[in-house]
Write a protein that holds these residues in place. Structure first.
Motif, PDB file in Angstrom:
ATOM      1  N   PHE A  41       6.744   0.470  11.477  1.00 28.00           N
ATOM      2  CA  PHE A  41       6.026  -0.632  10.226  1.00 28.00           C
ATOM      3  C   PHE A  41       5.024  -1.362  11.585  1.00 28.00           C
ATOM      4  N   ALA A  42       4.599  -1.698  10.120  1.00 28.63           N
ATOM      5  CA  ALA A  42       3.151  -2.934  10.099  1.00 28.63           C
ATOM      6  C   ALA A  42       3.460  -3.880   9.518  1.00 28.63           C
ATOM      7  N   ILE A  43       3.305  -4.955  11.124  1.00 27.58           N
ATOM      8  CA  ILE A  43       3.285  -6.254  10.332  1.00 27.58           C
ATOM      9  C   ILE A  43       2.374  -6.700  10.053  1.00 27.58           C
ATOM     10  N   PHE A  44       1.829  -7.583   9.139  1.00 24.13           N
ATOM     11  CA  PHE A  44       0.634  -8.261   8.275  1.00 24.13           C
ATOM     12  C   PHE A  44       0.432  -9.834   8.733  1.00 24.13           C
ATOM     13  N   PHE A  45       0.048 -10.502   8.905  1.00 24.63           N
ATOM     14  CA  PHE A  45      -0.739 -11.887   9.625  1.00 24.63           C
ATOM     15  C   PHE A  45      -1.137 -12.434   8.268  1.00 24.63           C
ATOM     16  N   PRO A  46      -1.229 -14.265   8.248  1.00 21.88           N
ATOM     17  CA  PRO A  46      -1.908 -13.891   6.961  1.00 21.88           C
ATOM     18  C   PRO A  46      -3.496 -13.424   7.474  1.00 21.88           C
ATOM     19  N   GLU A  47      -4.186 -13.324   8.161  1.00 19.38           N
ATOM     20  CA  GLU A  47      -6.029 -13.234   8.980  1.00 19.38           C
ATOM     21  C   GLU A  47      -5.757 -11.540   8.637  1.00 19.38           C
ATOM     22  N   ASP A  48      -4.441 -10.868   8.320  1.00 22.32           N
ATOM     23  CA  ASP A  48      -4.628  -9.263   7.990  1.00 22.32           C
ATOM     24  C   ASP A  48      -4.921  -9.294   6.368  1.00 22.32           C
ATOM     25  N   VAL A  49      -6.118  -7.818   5.665  1.00 22.18           N
ATOM     26  CA  VAL A  49      -5.924  -7.734   4.579  1.00 22.18           C
ATOM     27  C   VAL A  49      -5.595  -6.567   4.631  1.00 22.18           C
ATOM     28  N   HIS A  50      -5.020  -5.845   3.789  1.00 21.86           N
ATOM     29  CA  HIS A  50      -3.842  -4.700   4.175  1.00 21.86           C
ATOM     30  C   HIS A  50      -3.832  -4.322   2.693  1.00 21.86           C
ATOM     31  N   ALA A  51      -4.420  -2.689   2.524  1.00 19.45           N
ATOM     32  CA  ALA A  51      -4.612  -1.376   1.447  1.00 19.45           C
ATOM     33  C   ALA A  51      -2.774  -0.464   1.749  1.00 19.45           C
ATOM     34  N   PRO A  52      -2.124  -1.484   0.845  1.00 19.08           N
ATOM     35  CA  PRO A  52      -0.965  -0.537   1.095  1.00 19.08           C
ATOM     36  C   PRO A  52      -0.703   0.612   0.269  1.00 19.08           C
ATOM     37  N   MET A  53       0.781   1.613   0.197  1.00 22.47           N
ATOM     38  CA  MET A  53       1.017   2.285  -0.256  1.00 22.47           C
ATOM     39  C   MET A  53       0.055   3.995  -0.959  1.00 22.47           C
ATOM     40  N   ILE A  54      -0.890   4.121  -0.068  1.00 25.15           N
ATOM     41  CA  ILE A  54      -1.977   5.397   0.148  1.00 25.15           C
ATOM     42  C   ILE A  54      -0.756   6.370   0.344  1.00 25.15           C
ATOM     43  N   GLY A  55      -1.743   7.028  -0.841  1.00 29.72           N
ATOM     44  CA  GLY A  55      -0.276   9.144  -0.255  1.00 29.72           C
ATOM     45  C   GLY A  55      -0.316   9.326  -1.261  1.00 29.72           C
ATOM     46  N   GLU A  56       0.200  10.352  -1.087  1.00 31.54           N
ATOM     47  CA  GLU A  56       0.681  11.304  -1.712  1.00 31.54           C
ATOM     48  C   GLU A  56       2.027  11.549  -1.990  1.00 31.54           C
ATOM     49  N   GLY A  57       2.742  11.542  -3.818  1.00 32.59           N
ATOM     50  CA  GLY A  57       3.995  11.475  -3.220  1.00 32.59           C
ATOM     51  C   GLY A  57       4.357  10.521  -3.373  1.00 32.59           C
ATOM     52  N   LEU A  58       6.136  10.566  -3.657  1.00 33.17           N
ATOM     53  CA  LEU A  58       7.052   9.569  -3.294  1.00 33.17           C
ATOM     54  C   LEU A  58       6.680   8.775  -2.532  1.00 33.17           C
ATOM     55  N   ILE A  59       6.598   7.725  -1.951  1.00 29.42           N
ATOM     56  CA  ILE A  59       6.622   6.524  -1.302  1.00 29.42           C
ATOM     57  C   ILE A  59       7.986   5.835  -1.089  1.00 29.42           C
ATOM     58  N   LYS A  60       9.327   5.429  -0.256  1.00 29.33           N
ATOM     59  CA  LYS A  60       9.693   4.830   0.460  1.00 29.33           C
ATOM     60  C   LYS A  60       9.561   3.798   0.588  1.00 29.33           C
ATOM     61  N   LYS A  61       9.891   2.237   1.169  1.00 29.45           N
ATOM     62  CA  LYS A  61       9.409   1.405   1.848  1.00 29.45           C
ATOM     63  C   LYS A  61       9.973   0.083   1.404  1.00 29.45           C
ATOM     64  N   LEU A  62      10.467  -0.925   2.666  1.00 28.21           N
ATOM     65  CA  LEU A  62      11.415  -1.738   2.518  1.00 28.21           C
ATOM     66  C   LEU A  62       9.879  -3.144   3.301  1.00 28.21           C
ATOM     67  N   VAL A  63      10.043  -4.105   2.362  1.00 24.72           N
ATOM     68  CA  VAL A  63       8.846  -5.004   3.074  1.00 24.72           C
ATOM     69  C   VAL A  63       9.926  -5.863   2.702  1.00 24.72           C
ATOM     70  N   VAL A  64       9.694  -6.561   4.253  1.00 22.47           N
ATOM     71  CA  VAL A  64      10.262  -8.099   4.725  1.00 22.47           C
ATOM     72  C   VAL A  64       9.364  -9.226   4.538  1.00 22.47           C
ATOM     73  N   LYS A  65       9.017  -9.943   3.606  1.00 23.37           N
ATOM     74  CA  LYS A  65       8.299 -11.642   3.515  1.00 23.37           C
ATOM     75  C   LYS A  65       8.878 -12.807   4.397  1.00 23.37           C
ATOM     76  N   VAL A  66       8.351 -13.182   5.378  1.00 22.83           N
ATOM     77  CA  VAL A  66       9.014 -13.869   6.216  1.00 22.83           C
ATOM     78  C   VAL A  66       7.883 -15.237   6.222  1.00 22.83           C
ATOM     79  N   ARG A  67       8.004 -16.552   5.684  1.00 24.72           N
ATOM     80  CA  ARG A  67       7.195 -17.624   6.315  1.00 24.72           C
ATOM     81  C   ARG A  67       7.112 -17.578   6.937  1.00 24.72           C
ATOM     82  N   LYS A  68       5.410 -18.307   6.767  1.00 23.71           N
ATOM     83  CA  LYS A  68       4.783 -18.238   8.107  1.00 23.71           C
ATOM     84  C   LYS A  68       5.111 -19.380   9.585  1.00 23.71           C
ATOM     85  N   ASP A  69       5.704 -20.323   8.175  1.00 22.04           N
ATOM     86  CA  ASP A  69       5.709 -22.059   9.479  1.00 22.04           C
ATOM     87  C   ASP A  69       7.486 -22.546   8.638  1.00 22.04           C
TER      88      ASP A  69
END
Length: 149
Positions: free
Chosen positions: A121-149
């Protein structure tokens, strides 16, 4: 940003008051059996979504950040490359911040790339800009959104 495997999740419970509950949810699920969709966990404070989509090229990846939620992005199957940069170095927004979707996209390019394999897993905070889903073929993922405060 934090990168690790789910087997080490307990190390991060103290990083945020809601991480124990978020990681507890992850540990209680058979991630491979989860179907794509949205899953409430704790009202508006924590929710998850599962996706199974074809990966995109580096050029087509969306470079995004969030103001109000942290992302715990878990690779379920295949491998996923992600781009990252600190938000302080991104100064070319593509559009205005969308408060309904809690997202802002940037034209800037990531400063680095890394790869997640199944169970990582990777955890991204508000100060992190991220580019997900780069790759070939089917990528299965789960994203948990956690309110920051």
């Amino acid at each position: 940003m934090i990168i690790d495997s789910l087997e080490n999740a307990k190390k991060y419970y103290s990083v945020h008051p809601r991480f124990a509950q978020a990681f507890g949810y992850l540990k209680s699920q058979d991630l491979n059996a989860m179907e794509p969709g949205k899953f409430p966990i704790d009202g508006t404070n924590i929710h998850a979504s599962v996706s199974a989509k074809d990966g995109v090229s580096v050029e087509d990846a969306k470079f995004e950040a969030h103001n109000n939620f942290l992302d715990i992005q878990v690779c379920i199957s295949a491998s996923e490359t992600m781009g990252w940069s600190t938000r302080s170095l991104c100064n070319d927004p593509k559009d205005a911040y969308n408060p309904e979707k809690d997202v802002i996209f940037f034209n800037d390019k990531p400063g680095m790339y890394f790869e997640l394999k199944a169970g990582q897993f990777a955890i991204f905070f508000p100060e992190d800009v991220h580019a997900p889903m780069i790759g070939e073929g089917l990528i299965k993922k789960l994203v948990v959104k956690v309110r920051k405060d």
